[in-house]
Write a protein that holds these residues in place. Structure first.
Motif, mmCIF file in Angstrom:
data_model
loop_
_atom_site.group_PDB
_atom_site.id
_atom_site.type_symbol
_atom_site.label_atom_id
_atom_site.label_comp_id
_atom_site.label_asym_id
_atom_site.label_seq_id
_atom_site.Cartn_x
_atom_site.Cartn_y
_atom_site.Cartn_z
ATOM 1 N N PRO A 1 0.837 -1.204 0.000
ATOM 2 C CA PRO A 1 0.000 0.000 0.000
ATOM 3 C C PRO A 1 0.869 1.251 0.000
ATOM 4 C CG PRO A 1 -0.683 -1.542 1.717
ATOM 5 C CD PRO A 1 0.638 -2.025 1.201
ATOM 6 N N LEU A 2 0.394 2.290 -0.644
ATOM 7 C CA LEU A 2 1.080 3.569 -0.677
ATOM 8 C C LEU A 2 0.484 4.510 0.365
ATOM 9 C CD1 LEU A 2 1.165 4.144 -4.551
ATOM 10 C CD2 LEU A 2 3.049 3.321 -3.107
ATOM 11 N N HIS A 3 1.309 5.428 0.834
ATOM 12 C CA HIS A 3 0.807 6.524 1.657
ATOM 13 C C HIS A 3 1.002 7.804 0.841
ATOM 14 C CE1 HIS A 3 -0.515 8.767 5.083
ATOM 15 N NE2 HIS A 3 0.606 9.464 5.129
ATOM 16 N N VAL A 4 -0.110 8.449 0.503
ATOM 17 C CA VAL A 4 -0.090 9.566 -0.443
ATOM 18 C C VAL A 4 -0.497 10.841 0.277
ATOM 19 C CG1 VAL A 4 -1.034 10.491 -2.597
ATOM 20 C CG2 VAL A 4 -0.548 8.037 -2.386
ATOM 21 N N GLU B 1 -9.232 10.266 -11.310
ATOM 22 C CA GLU B 1 -9.509 8.866 -11.654
ATOM 23 C C GLU B 1 -8.271 8.192 -12.230
ATOM 24 O OE1 GLU B 1 -12.367 6.350 -14.759
ATOM 25 O OE2 GLU B 1 -12.032 8.508 -15.027
ATOM 26 N N HIS B 2 -7.633 8.832 -13.191
ATOM 27 C CA HIS B 2 -6.512 8.196 -13.881
ATOM 28 C C HIS B 2 -5.262 8.155 -13.010
ATOM 29 C CE1 HIS B 2 -8.164 7.422 -17.943
ATOM 30 N NE2 HIS B 2 -9.085 8.246 -17.481
ATOM 31 N N LEU B 3 -5.067 9.142 -12.157
ATOM 32 C CA LEU B 3 -3.943 9.063 -11.228
ATOM 33 C C LEU B 3 -4.138 7.918 -10.247
ATOM 34 C CD1 LEU B 3 -1.304 10.077 -10.070
ATOM 35 C CD2 LEU B 3 -2.602 11.763 -8.741
ATOM 36 N N VAL B 4 -5.345 7.757 -9.733
ATOM 37 C CA VAL B 4 -5.632 6.641 -8.819
ATOM 38 C C VAL B 4 -5.361 5.310 -9.517
ATOM 39 C CG1 VAL B 4 -7.488 5.417 -7.619
ATOM 40 C CG2 VAL B 4 -7.246 7.888 -7.352
ATOM 41 N N GLU B 5 -5.789 5.179 -10.766
ATOM 42 C CA GLU B 5 -5.551 3.932 -11.501
ATOM 43 C C GLU B 5 -4.058 3.623 -11.588
ATOM 44 O OE1 GLU B 5 -7.370 4.452 -15.292
ATOM 45 O OE2 GLU B 5 -9.402 4.108 -14.552
ATOM 46 N N GLN B 6 -3.266 4.637 -11.919
ATOM 47 C CA GLN B 6 -1.838 4.402 -12.087
ATOM 48 C C GLN B 6 -1.149 4.133 -10.746
ATOM 49 O OE1 GLN B 6 -0.128 3.850 -14.743
ATOM 50 N NE2 GLN B 6 -1.724 4.325 -16.243
ATOM 51 N N LEU B 7 -1.513 4.870 -9.703
ATOM 52 C CA LEU B 7 -0.908 4.619 -8.394
ATOM 53 C C LEU B 7 -1.302 3.248 -7.871
ATOM 54 C CD1 LEU B 7 -1.256 8.092 -6.626
ATOM 55 C CD2 LEU B 7 0.783 7.092 -7.699
ATOM 56 N N THR B 8 -2.518 2.822 -8.162
ATOM 57 C CA THR B 8 -2.956 1.496 -7.725
ATOM 58 C C THR B 8 -2.178 0.408 -8.456
ATOM 59 O OG1 THR B 8 -5.148 2.336 -7.166
ATOM 60 C CG2 THR B 8 -4.956 -0.031 -7.527
ATOM 61 N N ARG B 9 -1.898 0.605 -9.738
ATOM 62 C CA ARG B 9 -1.052 -0.339 -10.476
ATOM 63 C C ARG B 9 0.327 -0.424 -9.831
ATOM 64 N NH1 ARG B 9 0.746 0.580 -15.305
ATOM 65 N NH2 ARG B 9 0.971 -1.643 -15.750
ATOM 66 N N ALA B 10 0.867 0.728 -9.476
ATOM 67 C CA ALA B 10 2.179 0.722 -8.828
ATOM 68 C C ALA B 10 2.121 0.035 -7.469
ATOM 69 C CB ALA B 10 2.688 2.152 -8.675
ATOM 70 N N GLY B 11 1.060 0.281 -6.721
ATOM 71 C CA GLY B 11 0.919 -0.356 -5.423
ATOM 72 C C GLY B 11 0.791 -1.863 -5.511
ATOM 73 N N ARG B 12 0.215 -2.349 -6.620
ATOM 74 C CA ARG B 12 0.103 -3.800 -6.826
ATOM 75 C C ARG B 12 1.399 -4.411 -7.365
ATOM 76 N NH1 ARG B 12 -5.383 -2.732 -9.151
ATOM 77 N NH2 ARG B 12 -4.359 -2.800 -11.191
ATOM 78 N N GLY B 13 2.371 -3.572 -7.632
ATOM 79 C CA GLY B 13 3.625 -4.071 -8.169
ATOM 80 C C GLY B 13 3.616 -4.288 -9.661
ATOM 81 N N GLU B 14 2.603 -3.784 -10.364
ATOM 82 C CA GLU B 14 2.513 -3.977 -11.811
ATOM 83 C C GLU B 14 3.328 -2.956 -12.583
ATOM 84 O OE1 GLU B 14 -1.628 -3.792 -12.662
ATOM 85 O OE2 GLU B 14 -2.135 -5.495 -11.357
ATOM 86 N N SER B 15 3.770 -1.916 -11.924
ATOM 87 C CA SER B 15 4.525 -0.852 -12.571
ATOM 88 C C SER B 15 5.406 -0.183 -11.535
ATOM 89 C CB SER B 15 3.560 0.175 -13.185
ATOM 90 O OG SER B 15 4.238 1.324 -13.634
ATOM 91 N N GLY B 16 6.522 0.372 -11.989
ATOM 92 C CA GLY B 16 7.301 1.210 -11.097
ATOM 93 C C GLY B 16 6.546 2.481 -10.771
ATOM 94 N N LEU B 17 6.781 3.034 -9.591
ATOM 95 C CA LEU B 17 6.014 4.187 -9.144
ATOM 96 C C LEU B 17 6.225 5.388 -10.054
ATOM 97 C CD1 LEU B 17 4.168 5.514 -7.061
ATOM 98 C CD2 LEU B 17 6.183 5.978 -5.657
ATOM 99 N N ILE B 18 7.462 5.714 -10.387
ATOM 100 C CA ILE B 18 7.729 6.896 -11.207
ATOM 101 C C ILE B 18 7.175 6.692 -12.615
ATOM 102 C CG2 ILE B 18 9.494 8.468 -12.066
ATOM 103 C CD1 ILE B 18 9.092 8.399 -8.997
#
Length: 409
Positions: free
Chosen positions: A6-9, A353-370
């Protein structure tokens, strides 16, 4: 791939986009802190917000099912026409064009909301994560996270910082200091007020003014903007039925009105208003529409004096591109635009909406955060920037162009 966690934003700004980011992240298992400079939600920022499928479908994505249902129930009744309509001063139609944005269909299309109601829905259930009266003034970033400094001297640390702090964003000023703010006006629009939509007024107002957000213009340059808020369900009753733990302020049907003042009238800066200023401006607006359809003066004359305020318009010249980092921007902080096509709030919610989608992908480990933040930012630029450019042609998109075409016909 990275390890899921999980991320802390941290979110600077508790307006629509910042709160939407918060709701969406919490819905997806992350934690947030929202820092809002205002101590309450009472600052006047406007009344009626036109909603299209960009904003409405973003709300479907970030909100829980019951909060989204509450948004739909407290939205205005379905438009008779999904069009932007321009009238002349006797309220005959000059032009119309379909609302901008993606298709807006289904049993309950998106229409419009009372801004304060939507902000209260977006604030629901955030609890102590929403810190009112705490403005972010700056930040420092390192390879492991971001730390923010608050106006009261406090600090906070998280994985990501989202600048959702409006046109005069402190986050953007540090992240993209080269971006200028352009203060400007929109001819004939800027002083706003509300008119209660009573049964008597319903008999007076022509049907053409009830179709949506309508602008009327005359050949002397005066303009009047009218937006009808007539909710599908009474606002406070809808909350009791759909989400009993959520408190919404009662708000009845009304007309949101913005009207030109008579030539020679000086509208003072908001800080210089006295108790007599709203009445003076209302009288001036009545003079400006004195020769119009009789309903125009009737509407202006019924504006509630304590509802009248001025919006100082402006926009930014958005940066063409930038390298992504742990600090990103949404809404007006990223692309503040003039209100001439009714897209600002909708695009801000789409950003969320789209930022949440991308941060959630990063939180799941599907993408690097940056990389995820960079993907969001490129999509935001691709979608929002063309609409931003459209808003700069006020007269074409906000009444004057329709009058010019009528003159040429």
């Amino acid at each position: 791939m990275t390890d899921p966690r999980p991320l802390h934003v941290l979110i600077a700004g508790g307006g629509l986009s910042g709160l939407a980011v918060a709701q969406g992240l919490v819905k997806n298992g992350h934690t947030v802190e929202v820092f809002e400079r205002d101590r309450d939600l009472n600052r006047k920022q406007g009344y009626y917000l036109h909603m299209n499928a960009f904003g409405g479908e973003a709300l479907r994505s970030v909100l829980s099912d019951d909060l989204f249902a509450l948004y739909q129930a407290t939205s205005r009744t379905t438009y008779g026409r999904q069009e932007s309509i321009v009238l002349h001063d006797h309220f005959g139609e000059l032009s119309s064009q379909p609302h901008l944005g993606p298709p807006n269909t289904g049993e309950t299309p998106h229409t419009g909301v009372h801004r304060r109601t939507l902000r209260q829905i977006l604030s629901a259930r955030l609890g102590d994560a929403l810190r009112a009266g705490a403005a972010v003034t700056g930040y420092s970033e390192d390879r492991d996270g971001v730390s923010v400094t608050l106006a009261d001297g406090g600090t906070a640390r998280g994985d990501v910082l989202v600048g959702a702090d409006g046109i005069r964003s402190a986050v953007r000023a540090q992240r993209l200091p080269e971006v200028p703010i352009i203060a400007t006006g929109v001819r004939g629009i800027g002083v706003y007020g509300r008119v209660p939509l009573t049964p008597e007024l319903r008999e007076i107002v022509p049907a053409t003014l009830m179709d949506g957000v309508v602008i009327a213009v005359d050949r002397a340059g005066s303009r009047m903007l009218v937006g009808v808020f007539d909710p599908r369900q009474p606002v406070h009753e809808a909350a009791k039925a759909i989400a009993p733990d959520v408190t919404l302020d009662p708000v009845g049907p009304y007309l949101m009105v913005s009207c030109s003042v008579a030539p020679g009238t000086e509208v003072p800066p908001s800080a210089e208003w006295t108790g007599e200023t709203p009445g003076m401006l209302r009288d001036s607006m009545r003079r400006a529409v004195a020769g119009w359809h009789p309903a125009a003066a009737e509407i202006v004359g019924r504006m509630e004096l304590d509802s009248i305020f001025m919006i100082p318009f402006g926009f930014i010249v958005p940066a063409a591109t930038w390298a992504p980092s742990r600090v990103t921007l949404v809404g007006d902080a990223a692309h503040a635009m003039l209100p001439t096509i009714g897209m600002g709030a909708n695009l801000a919610l789409r950003d969320a909406e789209h930022l949440v989608e991308q941060l959630t992908r990063a939180g799941r480990g599907e993408s690097g955060l940056i990389a995820a933040i960079g993907a969001y930012e490129q999509d935001m630029r691709d979608v929002a920037y063309p609409f931003h450019a459209m808003t700069l042609d006020h007269d074409k998109n906000f009444g004057g162009g329709a009058l010019a075409r009528a003159s040429d016909a």
